[in-house]
Design a protein around this motif. Structure first.
Motif, short mmCIF file in Angstrom:
data_model
loop_
_atom_site.label_atom_id
_atom_site.label_comp_id
_atom_site.label_asym_id
_atom_site.label_seq_id
_atom_site.Cartn_x
_atom_site.Cartn_y
_atom_site.Cartn_z
N SER A 1 0.62 -1.22 0.09
CA SER A 1 0.11 0.10 0.05
C SER A 1 0.75 1.22 -0.14
O SER A 1 0.19 2.39 -0.06
N ASP B 1 -9.40 -1.16 -1.94
CA ASP B 1 -9.80 -1.30 -0.43
C ASP B 1 -9.96 -2.79 -0.21
O ASP B 1 -10.37 -3.42 -1.34
N PHE C 1 -4.68 -0.25 2.75
CA PHE C 1 -5.70 -0.74 2.10
C PHE C 1 -7.00 -0.66 3.09
O PHE C 1 -8.15 -1.29 2.67
N LYS D 1 -8.42 1.61 5.28
CA LYS D 1 -9.11 2.77 5.32
C LYS D 1 -8.85 3.97 4.26
O LYS D 1 -7.66 4.08 3.97
N ARG D 2 -9.97 4.41 3.63
CA ARG D 2 -9.85 5.50 2.51
C ARG D 2 -8.96 6.62 3.31
O ARG D 2 -8.21 7.36 2.40
N ARG E 1 -5.47 6.34 2.87
CA ARG E 1 -4.94 6.45 1.42
C ARG E 1 -4.82 7.76 1.04
O ARG E 1 -3.96 8.10 0.60
#
Length: 685
Positions: A34, A119, A586, A588-589, A592
Motif C-alpha cells: 500500500s 480497498d 488498504f 481505510k480510505r 490512503r
C-alpha cells in the motif's frame, strides 16, 4: 507490429530553444504494497513537472504546474522523465506514468483506483476455491478499466520525445538458457524477468489503447505479492499473439510464455536500479543535459547501529525470509556503479583533454564506405599504426556482443557465425564490412559531435538547429524493435542486417548533408582518430552519455519542510501505510488520502531542492508555493491554515477501529482456511 501504436508529434508551442538545457530524470520505484499510494503522489508531481515544460504546453499553466514553470525559468531548463524502472506496486505507477507521458494524458483514473478501489473490502478473494487472499482477476479488471478510462480522455500528444519503462516480474518456473563453459554448454534457469515498454515521438508506442490488456497484465503480474495474489499467467487475461514482442527470450527459446506463471517483481529485484542504469548510456538529448537518478523509498529503515542483536526465533526467522528481507535489498552496489561511472567520465575527460593536439599531428586518410569495406586489418594497421589493431578488435567484439543480444542468440553462436562469414585478412569479406552492416555504434560518432558543440558553447540559432538535427539522427539509430521468429543464426542475422541497413545508410547520408561546409565536419571525418583514444578506455563500461549522474532519494524523511521525521524531538510520522507489512492503507480510505497527499507534498519539495543548486535563495519559496498549490486543489481558501497545521500539529489517526479490524481479521481467517483446505486436497490427490 499490429498492436504497437505510434506516438504523434504534437505542435510545438513552448519551444525547447528557449531553454539552454534539459534536466533528465531516471526514476526507480520500489515495491511496497500500500506504500504504492505514497509513490503515486510523487508520480503525480513528476507528471506535472514534465507537463509544465512540455513542448506542446499551451499558454500559462495553473496551480503547481505554474510553480514548476517558474522553476524551469530559474534553471533555464526543460524537464524530462525518460527512464522509469518499477517493481511490484511501484511497477503499477510506472506503467501509468509511461502511458501519460506517451499520450499527454492525466493519471486521475489511477489516483481514483488507489483511493476508491484498492480497498480490502473490494479486493478480498470471493472464489469458492481461492488460491490467494485477494482476487487477481478483480485487480486486473481495476487496472484495465483505469487504463481504458485514460484513453477516453483526450490527450495532448507525447509530452516528451521518448521514454523507456521497465517492469520487473519473476518467472516462477524459470527460463532455461544455455551457458557456455570451457569444455561444454550447460543450462541455467533465469527467474528474473522484465517487460520493456517504450515510446518514441513519431514512432513506436507501447502505451496505445490496443495494448491496455497487456499493460494491465504487466501491472497485475509485477504486483503478485505472495499469498496476497496468486502468480499471473498471460493466457488467463490476454489472448493476442502480438504480446510475443514483450517475451523475446521466450520466443527465441521456443518456450510457452503465455502459460508461464509470473510472480511479484520484488521476489528477486525489488529495487530495480539495474535497468535504469543500463538505459542511461543510450540517451541522446537535443539540448545539453543534466542527468538525475531519483529513487522513491516510502519507508527507509532508520539507522540502528551495528550492535549485534539476539538471534531470531523460528517465526521471526520465517517472516524475515519470506517477507521482509527482500525489502531490505541493498542498493550499495548499484550506487557504487554510478559513482564509478562518474569517476571514469572525469578520468576520460582528463585523458582526452589533449587529443585535439595529438590528432592534428597525425594526418591519416578518411575512406568512403566502399573503400573501407575492402580493407583488411593489415592494411588498416599499415595506414593508421599498430594501435589501430586493438581498437578494431575491440569494436568487432562489442558489435558481436550487441548483435547476439539483439538476435537473442548465445554469443558463442554469433561469434562462430561472424568468424565464418567475415575475416581480418580477406578483402572480399572483411571485418570492416561486418562493422558497416551491424555497427549501431555509429551513434557514438554523432554523440561525439554533439559533445564538441556543447564544449564550444555556441548558442547561435544555427548551432542549436544543427545540434537538434544531429540528436534526431542519433535517435534514429536507437536499437530497433526486433522479435526473432526462429533460432537459426543465418535467418536472424539476415533479417537484422536488412533492418539495420534501412537505418544506418539514411542516417549517415543525412549527417553528411547536415555537416557540409560546417567546421564540425573535420571532427566527423577524423572521428576514428579520436575514438581510438576514448573507446578502449570506455569499452564495456556502459558510460554512454558524458553527463555525470546525480543520485537523490525521495522519502518522508528527506522532505523536512513540514514535518522533519529525523528531528530528535519530532514524534509525528507522516504515513499510515507503513503498518501491517505495508498493507495498512488498504484498510481505510482516509489513510490512503493521507499517504497520497504526503507523496505529492514530499515529491514537490524534493523536486525543487534537487533541481536548484544547494543554498539557492529560491528553494524555500518555491517549495512553499508548490505545497500550497497542492493543498488549494482540495481545500481552496483553507490551504494556508492546513499548511500551518501540517507544520505544527497534524498527524494522521492510525486507529483502525475495532469493527474494521475484526471484520478484516474474520475475512482473512476464513479465506486462509479455504486456501489451506483446497491446497491440502490438491496435495492428497
Amino acid at each position: 507490429m499490429a498492436l504497437r501504436g505510434r506516438v504523434g508529434t504534437a505542435a510545438r508551442t513552448l519551444s525547447s530553444r528557449r531553454m539552454q538545457q534539459e534536466v533528465r530524470f531516471a526514476l526507480v520505484m520500489y515495491g511496497g504494497a500500500s506504500l504504492a499510494i505514497y509513490m503515486n503522489g510523487v508520480t503525480q508531481e513528476f507528471l506535472r513537472l514534465v507537463r509544465a515544460t512540455a513542448e506542446n504546453a499551451e499558454g500559462e499553466p495553473a496551480g503547481v504546474e505554474a510553480v514548476y514553470r517558474e522553476l524551469a525559468r530559474i534553471a533555464n531548463a526543460r524537464f524530462v522523465v525518460d527512464i522509469v524502472s518499477g517493481s511490484s506496486a511501484g511497477g503499477i505507477n510506472a506503467i501509468f506514468l509511461g502511458k501519460a507521458l506517451a499520450n499527454g494524458q492525466s493519471i486521475e483514473d489511477l489516483n481514483r483506483l488507489w483511493l476508491e478501489e484498492v480497498d480490502l473490502t473490494r479486493l478480498w478473494n470471493r472464489s469458492s476455491k481461492p488460491a490467494s487472499l485477494l482476487s487477481g482477476p478483480a485487480m486486473y479488471e481495476m487496472l484495465r478499466r483505469a487504463l481504458n478510462a485514460m484513453d477516453r480522455r483526450r490527450g495532448s500528444g507525447a509530452l516528451q520525445p521518448e521514454a523507456d519503462v521497465f517492469i520487473t516480474t519473476t518467472d516462477i518456473q524459470g527460463l532455461e538458457l544455455p551457458l557456455k563453459l570451457a569444455d561444454e554448454t550447460v543450462t541455467e534457469k533465469r527467474h528474473q524477468n522484465v517487460f520493456h515498454l517504450r515510446f518514441a515521438q513519431g514512432g513506436l508506442n507501447d502505451f496505445g489503447r490496443a495494448l491496455n490488456p497487456f499493460l494491465a497484465f504487466a501491472g497485475r503480474a509485477t504486483s503478485s505479492f505472495p499469498v496476497a495474489f496468486e502468480p499471473a499467467r498471460l493466457a488467463d487475461y490476454v489472448c493476442d499473439a502480438e504480446s510475443r514482442t514483450f517475451f523475446p527470450d521466450y520466443v527465441a527459446a521456443g518456450a510457452d510464455y503465455a502459460r508461464r506463471a509470473f510472480g511479484d517483481g520484488g521476489y528477486l529485484n525489488n529495487k530495480p536500479f539495474n535497468y535504469a542504469l543500463r538505459a542511461i548510456p543510450r540517451r541522446v538529448s537535443e539540448l545539453p543535459s543534466r542527468r538525475m537518478l531519483m529513487y522513491i523509498e516510502p519507508a527507509p529503515e532508520p539507522p540502528h547501529g551495528n550492535a549485534t542483536s539476539a538471534p531470531p526465533g523460528p517465526i521471526q526467522n520465517s517472516i524475515e525470509a519470506l517477507i521482509t528481507l527482500h525489502q531490505d535489498e541493498t542498493i550499495a552496489e548499484d550506487l557504487r556503479q554510478v559513482l564509478e561511472r562518474n569517476r571514469l567520465i572525469e578520468r576520460v575527460r582528463e585523458a582526452t583533454a589533449w587529443v585535439d593536439r595529438d590528432v592534428e599531428k597525425w594526418q591519416g586518410p578518411r575512406l568512403d564506405g566502399a573503400h573501407y569495406a575492402g580493407r583488411t586489418l593489415g592494411e588498416e594497421v599499415y595506414a593508421r599504426g599498430p594501435g589501430y589493431a586493438g581498437y578494431h578488435r575491440l569494436k568487432i567484439r562489442a558489435v558481436t556482443d550487441e548483435l547476439a543480444r539483439m538476435a537473442c542468440l548465445p554469443r558463442q553462436v554469433v561469434e562462430e557465425w561472424r568468424a565464418k562469414n567475415y575475416r581480418e585478412d580477406d578483402p572480399a569479406r572483411s571485418e570492416s564490412t561486418f562493422l558497416l552492416h551491424f555497427d549501431l555504434g555509429y551513434r557514438r560518432r554523432l554523440k561525439f559531435l554533439i559533445a564538441r558543440m556543447d564544449q564550444a558553447q555556441d548558442e547561435s540559432g544555427g548551432a542549436a538547429e544543427l545540434r537538434a538535427e544531429l540528436s534526431r539522427i542519433a535517435k534514429s539509430l536507437d536499437e530497433p524493435v526486433f522479435a526473432p521468429r526462429s533460432g537459426d543464426v543465418e535467418a536472424v542475422t539476415s533479417a537484422l542486417r536488412a533492418i539495420l541497413r534501412a537505418i544506418l545508410i539514411p542516417a549517415a547520408e543525412q549527417a553528411e548533408r547536415s555537416l557540409a561546409g560546417h567546421p564540425l565536419k573535420r571532427y566527423f571525418d577524423r572521428y576514428e582518430d579520436y575514438d581510438q583514444v576514448t573507446f578502449p578506455a570506455l569499452y564495456e563500461t556502459q558510460v554512454g552519455e558524458n553527463d555525470l549522474v546525480e543520485v537523490f532519494r525521495i522519502s518522508p524523511v528527506d522532505a523536512r519542510s513540514l514535518i522533519d521525521e529525523t528531528s530528535l524531538g519530532e514524534r509525528r510520522r507522516k504515513l499510515a501505510g507503513t503498518a501491517l507489512f505495508h498493507f495498512a492503507a488498504f484498510l481505510k480510505r482516509s489513510w490512503r488520502v493521507n499517504d497520497m497527499l504526503w507523496g505529492r507534498l514530499d515529491g514537490a519539495e524534493r523536486i525543487v531542492h534537487c533541481i536548484l543548486p544547494k543554498g539557492s535563495p529560491d528553494a524555500a519559496r518555491l517549495t512553499r508555493d508548490a505545497q500550497l498549490a497542492i493543498l488549494r486543489e482540495s481545500l481552496g481558501e483553507q490551504a494556508e491554515a492546513m499548511y500551518q497545521h501540517l507544520k505544527t500539529g497534524y498527524e494522521v489517526d492510525r486507529r483502525a477501529g475495532w469493527f474494521t479490524a475484526l471484520r478484516a481479521l474474520a475475512r482473512l481467517t476464513w479465506i486462509s482456511l479455504k486456501m489451506l483446505h483446497w491446497s491440502l486436497r490438491r496435495t492428497w490427490r
